[in-house]
Design a protein around this motif. Sequence first.
Motif, PDB file in Angstrom:
ATOM      1  N   MET A  43     -15.201  21.946  29.305  1.00  0.00           N
ATOM      2  CA  MET A  43     -14.548  21.724  30.591  1.00  0.00           C
ATOM      3  C   MET A  43     -15.523  21.254  31.663  1.00  0.00           C
ATOM      4  O   MET A  43     -15.118  20.605  32.641  1.00  0.00           O
ATOM      5  CB  MET A  43     -13.821  22.989  31.041  1.00  0.00           C
ATOM      6  N   ALA A  44     -16.807  21.568  31.496  1.00  0.00           N
ATOM      7  CA  ALA A  44     -17.806  21.044  32.432  1.00  0.00           C
ATOM      8  C   ALA A  44     -17.871  19.518  32.350  1.00  0.00           C
ATOM      9  O   ALA A  44     -18.115  18.831  33.355  1.00  0.00           O
ATOM     10  CB  ALA A  44     -19.173  21.657  32.134  1.00  0.00           C
ATOM     11  N   LYS A  45     -17.624  18.987  31.153  1.00  0.00           N
ATOM     12  CA  LYS A  45     -17.589  17.523  30.986  1.00  0.00           C
ATOM     13  C   LYS A  45     -16.355  16.930  31.671  1.00  0.00           C
ATOM     14  O   LYS A  45     -16.427  15.862  32.282  1.00  0.00           O
ATOM     15  CB  LYS A  45     -17.591  17.166  29.498  1.00  0.00           C
ATOM     16  N   HIS A  46     -15.238  17.645  31.567  1.00  0.00           N
ATOM     17  CA  HIS A  46     -14.046  17.212  32.300  1.00  0.00           C
ATOM     18  C   HIS A  46     -14.314  17.216  33.803  1.00  0.00           C
ATOM     19  O   HIS A  46     -13.943  16.271  34.515  1.00  0.00           O
ATOM     20  CB  HIS A  46     -12.876  18.152  31.998  1.00  0.00           C
TER      21      HIS A  46
ATOM     22  N   GLY B 123      -1.011  15.088  24.504  1.00  0.00           N
ATOM     23  CA  GLY B 123       0.158  15.016  23.647  1.00  0.00           C
ATOM     24  C   GLY B 123      -0.016  15.699  22.315  1.00  0.00           C
ATOM     25  O   GLY B 123       0.896  15.695  21.485  1.00  0.00           O
ATOM     26  N   ALA B 124      -1.181  16.295  22.078  1.00  0.00           N
ATOM     27  CA  ALA B 124      -1.449  16.855  20.748  1.00  0.00           C
ATOM     28  C   ALA B 124      -2.379  18.056  20.822  1.00  0.00           C
ATOM     29  O   ALA B 124      -3.262  18.235  19.987  1.00  0.00           O
ATOM     30  CB  ALA B 124      -2.048  15.781  19.842  1.00  0.00           C
ATOM     31  N   GLY B 125      -2.172  18.900  21.828  1.00  0.00           N
ATOM     32  CA  GLY B 125      -2.957  20.119  21.939  1.00  0.00           C
ATOM     33  C   GLY B 125      -2.237  21.284  21.282  1.00  0.00           C
ATOM     34  O   GLY B 125      -1.383  21.101  20.411  1.00  0.00           O
ATOM     35  N   ILE B 126      -2.577  22.496  21.706  1.00  0.00           N
ATOM     36  CA  ILE B 126      -1.845  23.691  21.279  1.00  0.00           C
ATOM     37  C   ILE B 126      -1.493  24.492  22.526  1.00  0.00           C
ATOM     38  O   ILE B 126      -2.200  24.447  23.534  1.00  0.00           O
ATOM     39  CB  ILE B 126      -2.633  24.557  20.274  1.00  0.00           C
TER      40      ILE B 126
ATOM     41  N   GLY C  73      -0.171  14.225  36.887  1.00  0.00           N
ATOM     42  CA  GLY C  73      -1.513  14.695  36.572  1.00  0.00           C
ATOM     43  C   GLY C  73      -1.901  14.408  35.138  1.00  0.00           C
ATOM     44  O   GLY C  73      -2.064  15.330  34.330  1.00  0.00           O
ATOM     45  N   LYS C  74      -2.058  13.145  34.819  1.00  0.00           N
ATOM     46  CA  LYS C  74      -2.444  12.754  33.456  1.00  0.00           C
ATOM     47  C   LYS C  74      -3.959  12.708  33.337  1.00  0.00           C
ATOM     48  O   LYS C  74      -4.645  12.169  34.212  1.00  0.00           O
ATOM     49  CB  LYS C  74      -1.886  11.371  33.143  1.00  0.00           C
ATOM     50  N   PRO C  75      -4.498  13.243  32.241  1.00  0.00           N
ATOM     51  CA  PRO C  75      -5.936  13.043  31.985  1.00  0.00           C
ATOM     52  C   PRO C  75      -6.235  11.558  31.828  1.00  0.00           C
ATOM     53  O   PRO C  75      -5.414  10.803  31.288  1.00  0.00           O
ATOM     54  CB  PRO C  75      -6.173  13.798  30.675  1.00  0.00           C
ATOM     55  N   SER C  76      -7.402  11.149  32.286  1.00  0.00           N
ATOM     56  CA  SER C  76      -7.819   9.757  32.138  1.00  0.00           C
ATOM     57  C   SER C  76      -8.255   9.494  30.698  1.00  0.00           C
ATOM     58  O   SER C  76      -8.552  10.434  29.945  1.00  0.00           O
ATOM     59  CB  SER C  76      -8.983   9.461  33.077  1.00  0.00           C
ATOM     60  N   PRO C  77      -8.328   8.221  30.285  1.00  0.00           N
ATOM     61  CA  PRO C  77      -8.828   7.908  28.939  1.00  0.00           C
ATOM     62  C   PRO C  77     -10.223   8.493  28.690  1.00  0.00           C
ATOM     63  O   PRO C  77     -10.518   8.931  27.572  1.00  0.00           O
ATOM     64  CB  PRO C  77      -8.857   6.376  28.925  1.00  0.00           C
ATOM     65  N   GLU C  78     -11.073   8.513  29.732  1.00  0.00           N
ATOM     66  CA  GLU C  78     -12.425   9.072  29.576  1.00  0.00           C
ATOM     67  C   GLU C  78     -12.372  10.558  29.242  1.00  0.00           C
ATOM     68  O   GLU C  78     -13.191  11.057  28.452  1.00  0.00           O
ATOM     69  CB  GLU C  78     -13.233   8.865  30.867  1.00  0.00           C
ATOM     70  N   GLN C  79     -11.410  11.273  29.813  1.00  0.00           N
ATOM     71  CA  GLN C  79     -11.258  12.691  29.494  1.00  0.00           C
ATOM     72  C   GLN C  79     -10.761  12.876  28.063  1.00  0.00           C
ATOM     73  O   GLN C  79     -11.234  13.769  27.353  1.00  0.00           O
ATOM     74  CB  GLN C  79     -10.280  13.344  30.473  1.00  0.00           C
TER      75      GLN C  79
ATOM     76  N   SER D 163      -2.031  26.188  27.764  1.00  0.00           N
ATOM     77  CA  SER D 163      -2.155  25.206  26.694  1.00  0.00           C
ATOM     78  C   SER D 163      -3.492  24.490  26.810  1.00  0.00           C
ATOM     79  O   SER D 163      -4.218  24.654  27.793  1.00  0.00           O
ATOM     80  CB  SER D 163      -1.016  24.176  26.764  1.00  0.00           C
ATOM     81  N   THR D 164      -3.772  23.674  25.799  1.00  0.00           N
ATOM     82  CA  THR D 164      -4.979  22.836  25.840  1.00  0.00           C
ATOM     83  C   THR D 164      -4.627  21.393  26.211  1.00  0.00           C
ATOM     84  O   THR D 164      -5.402  20.479  25.974  1.00  0.00           O
ATOM     85  CB  THR D 164      -5.707  22.832  24.483  1.00  0.00           C
ATOM     86  N   SER D 165      -3.451  21.190  26.812  1.00  0.00           N
ATOM     87  CA  SER D 165      -2.988  19.836  27.102  1.00  0.00           C
ATOM     88  C   SER D 165      -3.969  19.034  27.952  1.00  0.00           C
ATOM     89  O   SER D 165      -4.099  17.826  27.775  1.00  0.00           O
ATOM     90  CB  SER D 165      -1.627  19.878  27.799  1.00  0.00           C
ATOM     91  N   LYS D 166      -4.638  19.686  28.887  1.00  0.00           N
ATOM     92  CA  LYS D 166      -5.620  18.997  29.718  1.00  0.00           C
ATOM     93  C   LYS D 166      -7.041  19.455  29.375  1.00  0.00           C
ATOM     94  O   LYS D 166      -7.964  19.312  30.175  1.00  0.00           O
ATOM     95  CB  LYS D 166      -5.304  19.211  31.195  1.00  0.00           C
TER      96      LYS D 166
END
Length: 426
Positions: free
Chosen positions: A312-315, A263-266, A38-44, A255-258
């Motif tokens: 998150m609505a944009k996601h 790789g650089a959230g909190i 479940g990786k976020p896409s580059p657009e996300q 977390s804010t990973s997604k």
Amino acid sequence: MTSYLEMTREELLEEKERLEAEYKKVKALGLNLNMARGKPSPEQLDLSMGMFDLIDSKTALISGGTDCRNYGDVDGIAEAKELMAGFMDCRPEQVIVFGNASLNVMFDAVAKAYTHGVLGSEPWCKLDKVKFLCPAPGYDRHFKITEHFGIEMINVPMKADGPDMDIIEKLVSEDAAVKGVWCVPKYSNPQGITYSDAVVRRFAALKPAAEDFRIYWDNAYAVHDFDGEDKDVLLPLLDECEKNGNANMVYEFCSTSKVTFAGAGISAMAASVENLDSIREQISVQTIGYDKINQWMHVQYLKDMDGVRAHMAKHAAILRPKFEVVDEILSREITPLGIGTWIKPKGGYFICFEALEGCAKVIVKKAKEAGITLTGAGAPFPYGNDPKDATIRIAPSYPSVDEMRQATEVFVCCVKLASVEKLLSE
């Protein structure tokens, strides 16, 4: 469209011949699409690039009385605690903010219990047997943590509203070796189920035989709704545990990973004051502080929960069409044939496909040979062992909508072929 379950042997043989020809054409396309994680896409990820515009060499990186460039605030800056408390529906004083990965925090929680015990209890490493309950299908990385420490994992079936609480209540109350249970309570990985209020209340009212039993409540998809109006709502477990006199029984993670950068959230953990006092003392040995500059940037960029929901609505606008195309194709091609089921989630990152028993490994293998990488069959179960060999986790987030359509059509071909082969073998 006739169900495969109703076809004669002759009809199945004809269908097998047709599908083999179709599969041969698919393999010749030379596809290379990945639906494994479940990786976020580059657009996300692009959605959060504005965060870097908040800081330059002249920025005053001050939070309250803390200089974020320096030592101090080992458990996180106050504004970050407040933000992450909003994710978990709890109070800021119940929160510790860590580094970029909640998985690391969960590993640490298990490791500390293993080596030093929980609030004065015997360290798990000194016990003859330690057990964890594992609602399954579940998150494979949870199971890897407990397997790493040699902890015995016990499958607990998932129902439509969460884990089978009759089993959990019985095992937790009768066996002091049961020290924890893994949970992804909202948009569960991989099924997309949100625990009902009744299930949350039963968790909060558990009467464990072990004083050091903890619920490992991984609220990874707390804000990951596809629709801000039509969404699942999770009852806050920390509040319910307090009402039942079980304030110490839960560790909640998020977390804010997604949300921002994978790789650089909190990340953050919420728990009772007594639990956090002990954890704070332990982490002060391993670190002088986590990345407060990153915490500051997240607070400045997301601001508050209204800001989080707008972000998150944009996601959701990026993710929703990918999930919809999977559901559309499966509904059209699989449902009439009677060879698979799934839940259409209202958020999260996965679709969990249930094939005919004994087909999952074959489907994943065929998909791989056709250029579609899926999560390994069995991964959503402890020890990688799916008793029915039927569950396949689909991760629609990374490919584009067009790629997702193509990948799902190939997946459907593999499901059909594997199902026909299974039925002919019986």
